[in-house]
Motif scaffolding. Structure first.
Motif, short mmCIF file in Angstrom:
data_model
loop_
_atom_site.label_atom_id
_atom_site.label_comp_id
_atom_site.label_asym_id
_atom_site.label_seq_id
_atom_site.Cartn_x
_atom_site.Cartn_y
_atom_site.Cartn_z
N ILE B 183 0.86 -1.18 0.00
CA ILE B 183 0.00 0.00 0.00
C ILE B 183 0.90 1.23 0.00
CG2 ILE B 183 -1.86 1.23 1.19
CD1 ILE B 183 -2.57 -1.64 0.34
N ASN B 184 0.67 2.10 -0.96
CA ASN B 184 1.44 3.33 -1.04
C ASN B 184 0.51 4.40 -1.58
OD1 ASN B 184 3.32 5.19 -2.99
ND2 ASN B 184 4.40 4.54 -1.15
N TRP B 185 -0.13 5.10 -0.69
CA TRP B 185 -1.10 6.11 -1.10
C TRP B 185 -1.07 7.23 -0.09
CZ3 TRP B 185 -3.01 6.47 -5.70
CH2 TRP B 185 -4.12 7.29 -5.96
N SER B 186 -1.37 8.41 -0.53
CA SER B 186 -1.16 9.56 0.35
C SER B 186 -2.30 9.77 1.33
CB SER B 186 -0.95 10.81 -0.49
OG SER B 186 -2.04 10.94 -1.39
N GLU B 187 -3.40 9.07 1.18
CA GLU B 187 -4.45 9.15 2.19
C GLU B 187 -5.03 7.77 2.44
OE1 GLU B 187 -7.72 11.51 0.68
OE2 GLU B 187 -7.11 11.06 -1.36
N GLY B 188 -5.83 7.64 3.48
CA GLY B 188 -6.37 6.34 3.88
C GLY B 188 -7.10 5.63 2.74
N ASP B 211 2.45 -8.80 3.10
CA ASP B 211 1.64 -7.58 3.18
C ASP B 211 2.49 -6.49 3.82
OD1 ASP B 211 -1.23 -7.75 2.35
OD2 ASP B 211 -1.06 -9.62 3.46
N ASP B 212 2.72 -5.43 3.06
CA ASP B 212 3.61 -4.37 3.55
C ASP B 212 3.00 -2.99 3.41
OD1 ASP B 212 5.93 -6.07 4.01
OD2 ASP B 212 5.96 -6.30 1.85
N SER B 213 3.42 -2.11 4.31
CA SER B 213 3.11 -0.68 4.15
C SER B 213 4.39 0.01 3.70
CB SER B 213 2.70 -0.03 5.47
OG SER B 213 1.79 -0.80 6.19
N THR B 214 4.21 1.16 3.06
CA THR B 214 5.39 1.93 2.68
C THR B 214 5.39 3.29 3.36
OG1 THR B 214 4.22 2.82 0.81
CG2 THR B 214 5.60 0.89 0.40
N ASN B 215 4.32 3.61 4.02
CA ASN B 215 4.29 4.89 4.74
C ASN B 215 3.41 4.72 5.98
OD1 ASN B 215 1.61 4.97 3.86
ND2 ASN B 215 2.11 6.28 2.11
N GLU B 216 3.16 5.79 6.68
CA GLU B 216 2.41 5.69 7.93
C GLU B 216 0.93 6.04 7.76
OE1 GLU B 216 3.48 4.38 10.70
OE2 GLU B 216 5.59 4.19 10.16
N GLU B 217 0.46 6.09 6.51
CA GLU B 217 -0.95 6.38 6.29
C GLU B 217 -1.84 5.22 6.73
OE1 GLU B 217 -2.64 9.03 5.34
OE2 GLU B 217 -0.76 10.17 5.23
N ASN B 242 3.82 -7.14 7.81
CA ASN B 242 4.60 -6.07 8.45
C ASN B 242 3.99 -4.74 8.02
OD1 ASN B 242 6.60 -4.95 10.03
ND2 ASN B 242 8.12 -4.97 8.37
N LEU B 243 2.95 -4.37 8.72
CA LEU B 243 2.18 -3.18 8.34
C LEU B 243 2.35 -2.09 9.39
CD1 LEU B 243 -1.00 -5.15 7.31
CD2 LEU B 243 0.44 -3.84 5.75
N ASN B 244 2.02 -0.88 9.02
CA ASN B 244 2.15 0.21 9.99
C ASN B 244 1.03 0.14 11.03
OD1 ASN B 244 -0.20 1.65 9.20
ND2 ASN B 244 0.92 2.63 7.52
N ASN B 245 1.16 0.93 12.07
CA ASN B 245 0.23 0.84 13.20
C ASN B 245 -1.15 1.41 12.91
OD1 ASN B 245 2.14 -0.41 14.71
ND2 ASN B 245 2.89 1.48 15.64
N GLN B 246 -1.29 2.07 11.77
CA GLN B 246 -2.60 2.62 11.41
C GLN B 246 -3.35 1.66 10.46
OE1 GLN B 246 0.15 4.87 11.64
NE2 GLN B 246 -0.81 5.22 13.61
N SER B 247 -2.72 0.53 10.19
CA SER B 247 -3.29 -0.38 9.20
C SER B 247 -4.25 -1.39 9.81
CB SER B 247 -2.18 -1.21 8.55
OG SER B 247 -1.35 -0.39 7.82
N THR B 248 -5.26 -1.70 9.04
CA THR B 248 -6.16 -2.79 9.41
C THR B 248 -6.13 -3.80 8.27
OG1 THR B 248 -7.57 -1.21 10.54
CG2 THR B 248 -8.52 -3.38 10.05
N THR B 269 3.27 -12.63 11.85
CA THR B 269 2.75 -11.27 12.02
C THR B 269 3.73 -10.46 12.84
OG1 THR B 269 0.52 -12.22 11.99
CG2 THR B 269 0.74 -9.95 12.77
N LEU B 270 4.34 -9.47 12.20
CA LEU B 270 5.39 -8.70 12.87
C LEU B 270 4.95 -7.32 13.29
CD1 LEU B 270 8.16 -9.75 10.37
CD2 LEU B 270 8.03 -10.50 12.73
N ASN B 271 4.03 -6.75 12.55
CA ASN B 271 3.54 -5.41 12.83
C ASN B 271 2.18 -5.23 12.19
OD1 ASN B 271 5.23 -3.43 14.31
ND2 ASN B 271 6.76 -3.96 12.77
N GLY B 272 1.43 -4.30 12.73
CA GLY B 272 0.14 -3.97 12.14
C GLY B 272 -0.77 -3.43 13.22
N GLY B 273 -1.63 -2.48 12.87
CA GLY B 273 -2.54 -1.92 13.86
C GLY B 273 -3.52 -2.97 14.32
N LEU B 274 -4.25 -3.51 13.35
CA LEU B 274 -5.23 -4.55 13.66
C LEU B 274 -5.17 -5.58 12.53
CD1 LEU B 274 -8.95 -3.79 14.63
CD2 LEU B 274 -8.20 -5.92 13.61
#
Lengths: 252, 470
Positions: B183-188, B211-217, B242-248, B269-274
Motif C-alpha cells: 500500500i502506497n497512497w497519500s491518504e487512507g 503484506d507491507d506498508s510503505t508509509n504511515e498512512e 509487516n504493516l504500519n500501526n494505522q493499518s487494518t 505477524t510482525l507489525n500492524g494496527g489490527l
C-alpha cells in the motif's frame, strides 16, 4: 583472600535458612561443603550467585575485596563467579553454542576484551570439549533439553570451562551421576584448577571427594558451618554418618 | 453511541459507493460475477460489519478501524513513487517468481497474466476473470461463505483485482511464488482484494504472501482468498505481515482440500494496527492434512486475531494448529481455534495449541481452543497457555553473565522459533529468524521486509552464528 563470607543470614519467603555463616576461601584452594539435606547448602550457593528471592538479611559476601550483596547475577558472573547448578534448567530453542557465545562475549565486553570472532569462539569450544571429553553433538542441542542427569552436569562443567571463572561453586554436581560421569566432572575440575582460581564443592556424599581432593572440608548444619577440617573429616563423616555431628552438637 | 454511528457511516458510504461505481466495479465481470456482487451487497446491507456481541469478534475492537476516513480506488493507482523503486528487492538467496499488487491492483511488469510452458498461469484476477470464465464459474465464490460476516459479503461485492494462480494437474512448481501486496497512497485507502488459487491433482506449489506498508498512512485491506487443493496436491502458504500501526488487515483464506491433499500454512505477524487472520479449511477427502501455524509479535496498542476453523468432513484426516505470540506494552491477541469433526469423520487426528507470553501487565491474550466432535473414533487435543518468561531460565542465563535484556531476547527468540522452524524453505526461514530478532530488539521498521530495502541497516546480532558461514 578471594572470598570471605561474614556472619551471613539468608531468608527465603521470610524463613531464615542460613543463620550466621562464616567462610574464607583463598585462591588456589578447593573447599568441600558437606551436610545433611535441608541445612542450607543450596541456599548458600544461590545466595552467592545472586538468585532473586534469596534475601540476605545481614552479613557480607566479600569477593575480591568487594561486598557483592545486592549485585545483579550477571555482574557477579562477569566478575568471575560461576554456579554449577544442582538442577540445571532446560531451555528449549536456545542452543548451547549461541548461549555460550552470548555469555562469553558479554563477559569479555565487560572486561574490555575484544569480542571473539565466530571461528575463534568455535575453536575455543572445540578445545574445551576435547579437554572434558564431551561429545560433539551435545553443543548443537538446546540448553539441557532432553539431557540425561549426567549430560546436564557435564554441560555445567563445560560452561565452567568456557567461561573460566575465578570462583566456582558447584552445587551437588555429583548427585544422580554414574561413576563415569562423576569421573568426567572431577577431571574437569582438576584440569581447570590453577593457583589463581578456587572451587567450592557442595556435596552430600564423600564419593566425589575421592576424585576431587579438597584442601578443606566444612560441615554445614542448620544454616551454620559447625566444623571444618582436612580431607579426613569427609571420611569420618562417611563412616560415622551425619547423626554423629548432630549428637555432638546437641551434647555441646 | 457515536462509535456505532461511525461504523454505520462507513457502511452507508460503501453502499453508496457501490451504487455509484457499479459499472466500473463490474467492468471485467462475467455475468455470474455481477450477479454475485448484487447478492453480496444485499447481504452486506443486511448483516453489516461484525461487532463485539458476535462470539468470533468478542475481543477485537473494530470501532477505531471502522471510524477512519477512507477512499477507494476503482481503477489502478500508483501514488507518487515509481514502481521500480517500490519493488526494489526480493528475499535474499530465495529465488522466487514475484507477482505484486499495489494499492490492491495488479502490477503488470510484463503482461497481466502469464501462462508458462508447463501450463501454470499467474497474474491479475481481473484479467483472469475475462480469460478463464470456466475456471471462475467452477471455483469463484464457491469456498468463501459470503454470509459468514459482513467483510466476506463486502469483498465479494467490491473485489475487482488480486492474485490469480492456477497450477495444472501433475505440475510441480519448484520456485516459490512470492505475492507482494503493497500500500502506497497519500491518504487512507479502503481496499478489497480477492485472490483465487487453484491446485490441480498431484500438483505442488509454495506461496509467500507479503503484506507491507510503505508509509504511515492509515489503510483498511479487506482481503479474501479462495484456494482449491485437488487430490494429492500440496500447498505451502507463508504469510508475512509487516504493516504500519494505522493499518487494518482483514485476511480471510478459505481452503477446500480434496483426498490426500496437504496444506501447510504459516502466518508471521510482525507489525500492524489490527490484523485478523481467518483460516478456514474443509478437509473434504480422506487422507487430507492441514497444518496451520502462526507466530505474532505485537507491541504498543497493536491487535492480532487468529481464527482457525477446520472442518473434518471426511475420515482419516489430520490437522495441527500451533500459534505462539509475544505481547508487549498494551498489545492484545485473540486465538480462536475451532475444529469440527463430523459424524463420519472417523480416525481423525486433530491438535490445537496456542501459547502466549505477556511482557507487561497491560498486554492481553484471549485463547479459545475449541473442539466440536461428533465421531467416536478420533484423537484430538487442545491447549492454551498465557504466561510470563520463566524466572528460573532467566536466572540461569544471567548467572552466566548475560544481562537481563539479552536473556529476555534469547528466551523470546527461542519461544518464537518453534513456529519458524516449521518453515521448510531454508532461505525464508533464515530471513524470518532475522526479522524476528530485529523485531524483538525493536530494530525492525515497516519497510524492512521482503519487498523493500532489505539492504538496510544490518547490525550484526551477537547471539547467533550462522554455522554455514564459519
Amino acid at each position: 583472600m578471594l572470598l570471605e563470607i561474614k556472619d551471613l543470614h539468608v531468608s527465603i519467603d521470610g524463613k531464615e535458612i542460613v543463620k550466621g555463616l562464616n567462610l574464607q576461601v583463598n585462591a588456589g584452594e578447593t573447599h568441600a561443603i558437606m551436610g545433611p539435606n535441608g541445612t542450607g547448602k543450596s541456599t548458600l550457593a544461590l545466595a552467592i550467585a545472586g538468585r532473586e528471592g534469596y534475601e540476605v538479611t545481614s552479613g557480607k559476601i566479600i569477593y575480591k575485596g568487594q561486598d557483592i550483596v545486592g549485585m545483579a547475577p550477571e555482574e557477579r558472573a562477569r566478575a568471575g563467579i560461576f554456579l554449577g547448578f544442582q538442577y540445571p534448567v532446560e531451555i528449549p530453542g536456545v542452543s548451547i553454542t549461541n548461549f555460550m557465545r552470548t555469555a562469553l562475549n558479554e563477559i569479555r565486553e565487560y572486561r574490555k576484551l575484544p569480542v571473539l570472532s565466530a571461528s575463534e569462539f568455535l575453536g575455543r569450544m572445540e578445545e574445551k570439549k576435547k579437554l572434558l571429553e564431551i561429545q560433539n553433538k551435545l553443543t548443537n542441542r538446546s540448553v539441557n533439553e532432553g539431557f540425561s542427569g549426567g549430560e546436564k552436569k557435564r554441560n555445567e562443567i563445560f560452561q565452567m570451562a568456557m567461561l573460566e571463572p575465578t570462583l566456582s561453586v558447584l552445587d551437588e554436581t555429583d548427585s544422580g551421576l554414574d561413576i563415569d560421569s562423576l569421573k568426567v566432572v572431577a577431571k574437569g575440575v582438576n584440569t581447570l584448577k590453577t593457583k589463581e582460581n578456587a572451587f567450592v564443592v557442595i556435596t552430600h556424599y564423600q564419593r566425589l571427594l575421592e576424585y576431587i581432593v579438597p584442601d578443606i572440608v566444612h560441615v554445614l548444619y542448620d544454616g551454620r558451618i559447625v566444623r571444618s577440617g582436612g580431607k579426613e573429616l569427609a571420611i569420618e563423616l562417611e563412616n560415622k554418618g551425619y547423626d554423629w555431628i548432630k549428637k555432638e552438637l546437641s551434647r555441646a | 453511541m457515536s462509535k456505532i454511528q461511525d461504523s454505520t457511516a462507513l457502511k452507508k458510504q460503501l453502499e453508496q459507493m457501490f451504487r455509484e461505481n457499479s459499472k466500473l466495479i463490474s467492468s471485467h465481470d462475467q455475468p455470474f460475477i455481477s450477479k454475485a456482487r448484487e447478492e453480496a451487497i444485499i447481504s452486506f446491507s443486511d448483516i453489516g460489519f461484525p461487532h463485539g456481541q458476535m462470539e468470533d469478534w468478542r475481543n477485537t475492537d473494530l470501532n477505531k478501524a471502522l471510524s477512519g476516513k477512507y477512499t477507494s480506488l476503482f481503477k489502478p493507482g500508483h501514488g507518487d513513487q515509481s514502481i521500480d523503486q517500490i519493488f526494489k528487492c526480493n528475499i535474499h538467496e530465495l529465488e522466487t517468481d514475484q507477482i505484486s499488487l499495489l494499492n490492491g491492483w495488479y502490477i503488470d511488469t510484463k503482461k497481466p497474466l502469464v501462462k508458462q510452458e508447463n501450463g501454470v498461469i499467474s497474474g491479475s484476477l481481473a484479467k483472469a476473470m475475462e480469460e478463464y470464465p470456466e475456471i471462475f464459474e467452477k471455483h469463484y465464490g464457491k469456498y468463501a461463505d459470503k454470509d459468514k460476516d459482513g467483510f466476506q459479503a463486502l469483498n465479494l461485492a467490491f473485489a475487482q483485482d488480486g492474485f490469480f494462480i492456477y497450477v495444472p494437474d501433475n505440475v510441480v512448481v519448484e520456485k516459490p511464488m512470492q505475492m507482494i501486496s503493497i500500500i502506497n497512497w497519500s491518504e487512507g485507502l479502503f481496499i478489497q482484494t480477492r485472490n483465487l488459487v487453484i491446485l490441480g491433482k498431484n500438483s505442488k506449489i509454495t506461496m509467500v504472501h507479503c503484506d507491507d506498508s510503505t508509509n504511515e498512512e492509515a489503510m483498511f485491506n479487506n482481503s479474501v482468498t479462495e484456494v482449491f487443493i485437488d487430490e494429492n496436491a500440496q500447498l505451502e502458504h507463508y504469510k508475512l505481515q509487516n504493516l504500519n500501526n494505522q493499518s487494518t488487515l482483514m485476511n480471510a483464506i478459505w481452503f477446500r482440500q480434496m483426498k490426500n491433499s496437504s496444506l501447510k500454512s504459516n502466518a508471521i505477524t510482525l507489525n500492524g494496527g489490527l490484523i485478523r487472520n481467518y483460516t478456514h479449511t474443509v478437509l473434504d477427502g480422506e487422507g487430507a492434512s492441514a497444518e496451520v501455524y502462526g507466530v505474532y509479535l505485537m507491541d504498543k496498542s497493536q491487535h492480532v486475531n487468529n481464527q482457525v476453523f477446520i472442518d473434518h468432513a471426511k475420515p482419516n484426516c489430520y490437522s495441527n494448529e500451533l500459534f505462539k505470540g509475544i505481547l508487549d506494552e498494551e498489545a492484545s491477541a485473540v486465538f480462536n481455534g475451532h475444529v469440527l469433526v463430523r459424524k463420519d469423520a472417523q480416525q481423525t487426528n486433530a491438535f490445537q495449541s496456542n501459547k502466549n507470553i505477556l511482557m507487561t501487565d497491560t498486554a492481553k491474550a484471549n485463547a479459545k481452543p475449541f473442539l466440536e466432535i461428533y465421531a467416536d473414533d478420533v484423537k484430538c487435543s487442545h491447549g492454551a497457555t498465557i504466561g510470563q518468561l520463566d524466572p528460573e531460565a532467566m536466572f540461569y542465563l544471567r548467572s552466566r553473565g548475560i544481562c537481563a535484556a539479552n536473556a529476555r531476547l534469547l528466551l523470546l527468540y527461542a519461544f518464537a522459533r518453534e513456529v519458524v522452524d516449521k518453515i521448510s524453505i531454508e532461505a525464508l526461514k533464515m530471513r524470518v529468524y532475522d526479522m524476528i530478532r530485529k523485531r524483538l530488539k525493536g530494530e525492525l521498521n515497516i519497510c524492512d521486509t521482503c519487498a523493500l530495502h532489505c539492504d538496510g541497516p544490518n547490525k550484526e546480532i551477537l547471539f547467533e552464528i550462522d554455522m554455514t558461514k564459519v
